[in-house]
Design a protein around this motif. Structure first.
Motif, PDB file in Angstrom:
ATOM      1  N   LEU A 210       0.821  -1.203   0.000  1.00 16.84           N
ATOM      2  CA  LEU A 210       0.000   0.000   0.000  1.00 16.84           C
ATOM      3  C   LEU A 210       0.861   1.262   0.000  1.00 16.84           C
ATOM      4  CD1 LEU A 210      -2.836  -1.059   2.470  1.00 16.84           C
ATOM      5  CD2 LEU A 210      -2.966  -0.894  -0.026  1.00 16.84           C
TER       6      LEU A 210
ATOM      7  N   GLN B 238     -11.018  -4.610  -1.428  1.00 22.01           N
ATOM      8  CA  GLN B 238     -10.595  -3.304  -1.960  1.00 22.01           C
ATOM      9  C   GLN B 238     -11.000  -2.192  -1.003  1.00 22.01           C
ATOM     10  OE1 GLN B 238     -11.459  -2.417  -6.154  1.00 22.01           O
ATOM     11  NE2 GLN B 238     -12.321  -0.489  -5.434  1.00 22.01           N
TER      12      GLN B 238
ATOM     13  N   LEU C 157      -8.829  -2.181   2.130  1.00 22.10           N
ATOM     14  CA  LEU C 157      -7.461  -1.729   1.899  1.00 22.10           C
ATOM     15  C   LEU C 157      -7.397  -0.255   1.497  1.00 22.10           C
ATOM     16  CD1 LEU C 157      -5.884  -4.921   0.373  1.00 22.10           C
ATOM     17  CD2 LEU C 157      -5.686  -4.023   2.695  1.00 22.10           C
ATOM     18  N   ILE C 158      -8.419   0.256   0.877  1.00 21.66           N
ATOM     19  CA  ILE C 158      -8.464   1.700   0.604  1.00 21.66           C
ATOM     20  C   ILE C 158      -8.527   2.455   1.929  1.00 21.66           C
ATOM     21  CG2 ILE C 158      -9.970   3.541  -0.278  1.00 21.66           C
ATOM     22  CD1 ILE C 158     -10.491   1.697  -2.719  1.00 21.66           C
TER      23      ILE C 158
ATOM     24  N   VAL D   6      -4.629  -6.293  -2.501  1.00 20.24           N
ATOM     25  CA  VAL D   6      -5.918  -6.995  -2.485  1.00 20.24           C
ATOM     26  C   VAL D   6      -5.698  -8.487  -2.711  1.00 20.24           C
ATOM     27  CG1 VAL D   6      -8.080  -7.317  -3.768  1.00 20.24           C
ATOM     28  CG2 VAL D   6      -7.335  -5.014  -3.138  1.00 20.24           C
TER      29      VAL D   6
ATOM     30  N   ARG E 233       1.899   2.146  -3.266  1.00 21.07           N
ATOM     31  CA  ARG E 233       0.749   2.434  -4.135  1.00 21.07           C
ATOM     32  C   ARG E 233       0.393   1.256  -5.038  1.00 21.07           C
ATOM     33  NH1 ARG E 233      -0.762   7.671  -3.724  1.00 21.07           N
ATOM     34  NH2 ARG E 233       0.702   9.072  -2.714  1.00 21.07           N
ATOM     35  N   ARG E 234       0.496   0.056  -4.491  1.00 20.58           N
ATOM     36  CA  ARG E 234       0.179  -1.157  -5.242  1.00 20.58           C
ATOM     37  C   ARG E 234      -1.071  -1.820  -4.651  1.00 20.58           C
ATOM     38  NH1 ARG E 234       4.687  -5.030  -5.745  1.00 20.58           N
ATOM     39  NH2 ARG E 234       3.324  -5.815  -7.373  1.00 20.58           N
ATOM     40  N   LEU E 235      -2.197  -1.152  -4.815  1.00 20.98           N
ATOM     41  CA  LEU E 235      -3.458  -1.598  -4.228  1.00 20.98           C
ATOM     42  C   LEU E 235      -3.879  -2.976  -4.723  1.00 20.98           C
ATOM     43  CD1 LEU E 235      -5.986  -1.055  -2.494  1.00 20.98           C
ATOM     44  CD2 LEU E 235      -6.993   0.071  -4.490  1.00 20.98           C
TER      45      LEU E 235
ATOM     46  N   THR F  80      -9.237   0.535 -10.575  1.00 20.45           N
ATOM     47  CA  THR F  80     -10.114   0.803  -9.436  1.00 20.45           C
ATOM     48  C   THR F  80     -10.145   2.269  -9.055  1.00 20.45           C
ATOM     49  OG1 THR F  80      -8.321   0.325  -7.890  1.00 20.45           O
ATOM     50  CG2 THR F  80      -9.782  -1.508  -8.479  1.00 20.45           C
ATOM     51  N   GLN F  81      -9.207   3.062  -9.532  1.00 20.32           N
ATOM     52  CA  GLN F  81      -9.176   4.483  -9.190  1.00 20.32           C
ATOM     53  C   GLN F  81      -9.834   5.344 -10.257  1.00 20.32           C
ATOM     54  OE1 GLN F  81      -5.193   5.607  -8.086  1.00 20.32           O
ATOM     55  NE2 GLN F  81      -4.885   3.651  -7.078  1.00 20.32           N
TER      56      GLN F  81
ATOM     57  N   ARG G  63      -5.068   2.204   3.392  1.00 18.83           N
ATOM     58  CA  ARG G  63      -4.164   3.101   2.673  1.00 18.83           C
ATOM     59  C   ARG G  63      -4.372   4.556   3.109  1.00 18.83           C
ATOM     60  NH1 ARG G  63      -4.873   3.198  -3.587  1.00 18.83           N
ATOM     61  NH2 ARG G  63      -6.740   4.278  -2.900  1.00 18.83           N
TER      62      ARG G  63
END
Length: 188
Positions: free
Chosen positions: A23, A51, A54-55, A32, A26-28, A101-102, A58
Motif C-alpha cells: 500500500l 478493496q 485496503l483503501i 488486495v 501504491r500497489r493496491l 479501481t481508481q 491506505r
C-alpha cells in the motif's frame, strides 16, 4: 462486513507488514490479492470488500505520511528520450484509454513493428500513464473535458513528430474500452 479494525487485527504481523509495504508503494491491486489469498480471514473478503478495506488502510497510512509520493509526470522531453531509446522500429505513437479501481487514465505508448499478444505485426512500448483525478470527477461535473486526454494529445503529437511517425488517439473526447487501435487502421 468485517468490523472496523477486527479484520486488520486478525491478520498475522507478517501479512500486515507485507500489505502495508504494498500500500505504501501504491500497489493496491497486489495488496488486495495478498489479503484474499494469504490473509487467512474466514470467510475471505470478496474482491470489492477487500478493496474497500485496503483503501481505508491506505488512507490511514497516508494520514501518517507513509505513502510514497506520486511520481512526477514525465515531461515531453523525457518521453521523446524514452521513445528515441526504443530499439524496435517505431511506427506510431498512440494514446488510449485505460481504467482501474481508481478511475480512467490515458496510456501513451509507442507502437513498434514486431509481433505481440495484441497483434500479429505490432506491439506497444509504454511511455507513460496520465491520470489527473479519479472517477469522482464524473459525479462532480468536472469532466469533460478530460485534462489527461488533452495532455496525452499534446505530448503524443510532440513525440510522434520528433520520431517522424503518426499520432493516433481514437477517442480523446471521452473514455471508452475496446476502441479501435492504430494497428486496426492498417491494411493487412
Amino acid at each position: 462486513m468485517y468490523a472496523h479494525d477486527d479484520w486488520w487485527n486478525a491478520l498475522s504481523p507478517q501479512v500486515r507488514d507485507r500489505i502495508d509495504g504494498l500500500l505504501c508503494a501504491r500497489r493496491l491491486v497486489a495488496a488486495v490479492v495478498l489479503l484474499r489469498q494469504e490473509g487467512g480471514l474466514q470467510p475471505p473478503p470478496g474482491l470489492y470488500e477487500a478493496q474497500d478495506l485496503l483503501i481505508e488502510r491506505r488512507a490511514e497510512l497516508d494520514r501518517r505520511g507513509l505513502l510514497e509520493p506520486e511520481p512526477a509526470p514525465s515531461t515531453t522531453a523525457q518521453l521523446i528520450e524514452k521513445a528515441a531509446a526504443i530499439t524496435a522500429p517505431v511506427v506510431a505513437v498512440e494514446a488510449l484509454w485505460d481504467g482501474d479501481t481508481q478511475g480512467w487514465c490515458v496510456d501513451l505508448v509507442a507502437i513498434v513493428r514486431r509481433p505481440s499478444r495484441h497483434d500479429d505485426r505490432f506491439d506497444e512500448v509504454p511511455l507513460t500513464v496520465l491520470r489527473q483525478g479519479g472517477d469522482i470527477r464524473l459525479f462532480n461535473g468536472q469532466v469533460p473535458p478530460w485534462p489527461e486526454a488533452r495532455q496525452a494529445t499534446e505530448q503524443g503529437q510532440a513525440v510522434a513528430q520528433h520520431v517522424g511517425v503518426p499520432f493516433h488517439f481514437t477517442s480523446p473526447e471521452a473514455p471508452g474500452v475496446d476502441l479501435p487501435r492504430w494497428w486496426d487502421t492498417q491494411p493487412t
